[in-house]
Design a protein around this motif. Structure first.
Motif, PDB file in Angstrom:
ATOM      1  N   LYS A 295       0.839  -1.199   0.000  1.00  0.00           N
ATOM      2  CA  LYS A 295       0.000   0.000   0.000  1.00  0.00           C
ATOM      3  C   LYS A 295       0.871   1.244   0.000  1.00  0.00           C
ATOM      4  CE  LYS A 295      -4.303  -1.579   1.012  1.00  0.00           C
ATOM      5  NZ  LYS A 295      -5.407  -1.174   0.181  1.00  0.00           N
ATOM      6  N   ARG A 296       0.314   2.333  -0.499  1.00  0.00           N
ATOM      7  CA  ARG A 296       0.949   3.645  -0.380  1.00  0.00           C
ATOM      8  C   ARG A 296       0.210   4.386   0.717  1.00  0.00           C
ATOM      9  NH1 ARG A 296       5.431   5.569  -1.602  1.00  0.00           N
ATOM     10  NH2 ARG A 296       4.626   7.584  -2.173  1.00  0.00           N
ATOM     11  N   LEU A 297       0.877   4.627   1.830  1.00  0.00           N
ATOM     12  CA  LEU A 297       0.251   5.255   2.985  1.00  0.00           C
ATOM     13  C   LEU A 297       1.021   6.507   3.405  1.00  0.00           C
ATOM     14  CD1 LEU A 297      -0.448   1.909   4.888  1.00  0.00           C
ATOM     15  CD2 LEU A 297      -2.117   3.309   3.632  1.00  0.00           C
ATOM     16  N   ARG A 298       1.471   7.254   2.431  1.00  0.00           N
ATOM     17  CA  ARG A 298       2.313   8.424   2.693  1.00  0.00           C
ATOM     18  C   ARG A 298       1.614   9.486   3.530  1.00  0.00           C
ATOM     19  NH1 ARG A 298       7.145   7.207   3.016  1.00  0.00           N
ATOM     20  NH2 ARG A 298       6.047   5.421   3.735  1.00  0.00           N
ATOM     21  N   GLU A 299       0.298   9.626   3.401  1.00  0.00           N
ATOM     22  CA  GLU A 299      -0.405  10.666   4.162  1.00  0.00           C
ATOM     23  C   GLU A 299      -0.224  10.454   5.668  1.00  0.00           C
ATOM     24  OE1 GLU A 299      -4.965   9.404   4.681  1.00  0.00           O
ATOM     25  OE2 GLU A 299      -4.238   9.275   2.620  1.00  0.00           O
ATOM     26  N   PHE A 300      -0.122   9.194   6.091  1.00  0.00           N
ATOM     27  CA  PHE A 300       0.084   8.903   7.505  1.00  0.00           C
ATOM     28  C   PHE A 300       1.495   9.298   7.923  1.00  0.00           C
ATOM     29  CE2 PHE A 300      -3.290   6.181   6.023  1.00  0.00           C
ATOM     30  CZ  PHE A 300      -4.249   6.328   7.011  1.00  0.00           C
ATOM     31  N   MET A 301       2.453   9.074   7.033  1.00  0.00           N
ATOM     32  CA  MET A 301       3.831   9.464   7.313  1.00  0.00           C
ATOM     33  C   MET A 301       3.953  10.989   7.375  1.00  0.00           C
ATOM     34  SD  MET A 301       5.256   6.576   7.764  1.00  0.00           S
ATOM     35  CE  MET A 301       7.016   6.871   7.726  1.00  0.00           C
ATOM     36  N   GLU A 302       3.280  11.668   6.472  1.00  0.00           N
ATOM     37  CA  GLU A 302       3.322  13.142   6.464  1.00  0.00           C
ATOM     38  C   GLU A 302       2.693  13.703   7.731  1.00  0.00           C
ATOM     39  OE1 GLU A 302       5.027  15.150   4.444  1.00  0.00           O
ATOM     40  OE2 GLU A 302       5.754  13.289   3.552  1.00  0.00           O
ATOM     41  N   SER A 303       1.603  13.099   8.164  1.00  0.00           N
ATOM     42  CA  SER A 303       0.955  13.536   9.401  1.00  0.00           C
ATOM     43  C   SER A 303       1.905  13.347  10.586  1.00  0.00           C
ATOM     44  CB  SER A 303      -0.330  12.730   9.619  1.00  0.00           C
ATOM     45  OG  SER A 303      -0.891  13.018  10.878  1.00  0.00           O
ATOM     46  N   ALA A 304       2.546  12.188  10.659  1.00  0.00           N
ATOM     47  CA  ALA A 304       3.487  11.927  11.753  1.00  0.00           C
ATOM     48  C   ALA A 304       4.672  12.889  11.698  1.00  0.00           C
ATOM     49  CB  ALA A 304       3.967  10.477  11.694  1.00  0.00           C
ATOM     50  N   LYS A 305       5.159  13.156  10.503  1.00  0.00           N
ATOM     51  CA  LYS A 305       6.325  14.039  10.340  1.00  0.00           C
ATOM     52  C   LYS A 305       6.058  15.431  10.915  1.00  0.00           C
ATOM     53  CE  LYS A 305       9.712  15.199   6.860  1.00  0.00           C
ATOM     54  NZ  LYS A 305      10.129  14.909   5.478  1.00  0.00           N
ATOM     55  N   ARG A 306       4.833  15.898  10.779  1.00  0.00           N
ATOM     56  CA  ARG A 306       4.469  17.218  11.309  1.00  0.00           C
ATOM     57  C   ARG A 306       4.451  17.238  12.838  1.00  0.00           C
ATOM     58  NH1 ARG A 306       0.855  16.766   6.944  1.00  0.00           N
ATOM     59  NH2 ARG A 306      -0.853  16.137   8.320  1.00  0.00           N
ATOM     60  N   LYS A 307       4.320  16.067  13.471  1.00  0.00           N
ATOM     61  CA  LYS A 307       4.146  15.999  14.919  1.00  0.00           C
ATOM     62  C   LYS A 307       5.416  15.621  15.684  1.00  0.00           C
ATOM     63  CE  LYS A 307      -0.640  14.692  14.228  1.00  0.00           C
ATOM     64  NZ  LYS A 307      -1.562  13.559  14.161  1.00  0.00           N
ATOM     65  N   ILE A 308       6.305  14.875  15.059  1.00  0.00           N
ATOM     66  CA  ILE A 308       7.468  14.335  15.770  1.00  0.00           C
ATOM     67  C   ILE A 308       8.605  15.345  15.734  1.00  0.00           C
ATOM     68  CG2 ILE A 308       9.175  12.467  15.804  1.00  0.00           C
ATOM     69  CD1 ILE A 308       6.947  10.674  14.565  1.00  0.00           C
ATOM     70  N   ARG A 309       8.995  15.828  16.951  1.00  0.00           N
ATOM     71  CA  ARG A 309      10.021  16.863  17.065  1.00  0.00           C
ATOM     72  C   ARG A 309      11.124  16.507  18.057  1.00  0.00           C
ATOM     73  NH1 ARG A 309       5.308  18.428  18.021  1.00  0.00           N
ATOM     74  NH2 ARG A 309       5.670  19.007  20.165  1.00  0.00           N
ATOM     75  N   HIS A 310      10.879  15.533  18.923  1.00  0.00           N
ATOM     76  CA  HIS A 310      11.868  15.205  19.961  1.00  0.00           C
ATOM     77  C   HIS A 310      13.134  14.667  19.294  1.00  0.00           C
ATOM     78  CE1 HIS A 310      13.788  13.446  23.431  1.00  0.00           C
ATOM     79  NE2 HIS A 310      12.933  14.099  24.199  1.00  0.00           N
ATOM     80  N   PRO A 311      14.322  15.146  19.724  1.00  0.00           N
ATOM     81  CA  PRO A 311      15.572  14.732  19.079  1.00  0.00           C
ATOM     82  C   PRO A 311      15.862  13.225  19.152  1.00  0.00           C
ATOM     83  CG  PRO A 311      16.014  16.106  21.012  1.00  0.00           C
ATOM     84  CD  PRO A 311      14.543  16.136  20.783  1.00  0.00           C
ATOM     85  N   VAL A 312      15.270  12.515  20.084  1.00  0.00           N
ATOM     86  CA  VAL A 312      15.433  11.060  20.132  1.00  0.00           C
ATOM     87  C   VAL A 312      14.500  10.377  19.132  1.00  0.00           C
ATOM     88  CG1 VAL A 312      15.112   9.013  21.602  1.00  0.00           C
ATOM     89  CG2 VAL A 312      16.250  11.048  22.521  1.00  0.00           C
ATOM     90  N   LEU A 313      13.333  10.960  18.908  1.00  0.00           N
ATOM     91  CA  LEU A 313      12.321  10.332  18.048  1.00  0.00           C
ATOM     92  C   LEU A 313      12.490  10.662  16.573  1.00  0.00           C
ATOM     93  CD1 LEU A 313       9.183  10.859  20.327  1.00  0.00           C
ATOM     94  CD2 LEU A 313      10.777   8.915  20.254  1.00  0.00           C
TER      95      LEU A 313
END
Length: 178
Positions: A148-166
């Motif tokens: 499957k192509r599920l890039r929209e979920f990756m883009e959503s996560a990318k906007r939220k993940i900011r912690h330097p470990v994550l």
């Protein structure tokens, strides 16, 4: 006792509620809301010591973060459902108030849920990022398993993940071949 048992049964319903985003994408055998919450908590347990927050609090926040979805008037509302963010929060808040009224220590559970929803404490911020990381991990697994192509979920996560470990963990998920 009857109210408590009814509330606990309602919470158990999350084991049978498939995550709406995966259903929309026609993923075969999609994970349940409870499945998602479980792995988000495992992420908190194993990554938490590196994140500079109270791991126990993050675990509690993740434990309650999707409880409102157990209410039949709420369910798993996604951005594609056409429900305004304010309305989603109103529905979830009302559902949590009803649910927590039936629980011993319900005020503490409701307080944790409100903390998560507000996202203002360091622990709530980390919990939200772990929630997004779990979604990205699941999207990557579904992409690999089902093509499957599920890039929209990756883009959503990318906007939220900011912690330097994550961030590096997420970046590695973005390039599954490497």
């Amino acid at each position: 006792m009857e109210k408590l048992l009814k509330a606990l049964s309602q919470i158990g319903y999350l084991k049978d509620v498939p995550r709406a985003g995966w259903v929309r994408e026609q993923v075969p055998h999609p994970e349940s809301v409870a499945d998602h919450s479980f792995r988000a908590m495992v992420l908190a347990l194993v990554l938490g010591p590196q994140l500079g927050v109270d791991v126990g609090r993050v675990l509690r926040l993740l434990l309650v973060h999707d409880l409102a979805e157990s209410d039949p008037t709420v369910g798993d509302i996604t951005p594609f459902d056409g429900v305004a963010e304010e309305e989603k929060h109103r529905r979830e808040s009302a559902a949590m108030a009803r649910l927590c009224a039936a629980l011993p220590n319900g005020e503490d559970v409701l307080s944790l849920w409100r903390e998560y929803a507000a996202g203002t404490s360091p622990e709530a911020s980390v919990a939200k990022q772990l929630d997004a990381l779990e979604m990205a991990l699941q999207a990557t697994e579904y992409e690999q398993r089902y093509g499957k192509r599920l890039r929209e979920f990756m883009e959503s996560a990318k906007r939220k993940i900011r912690h330097p470990v994550l961030v590096p963990i997420f970046e590695r998920l973005e390039r599954p071949d490497g």
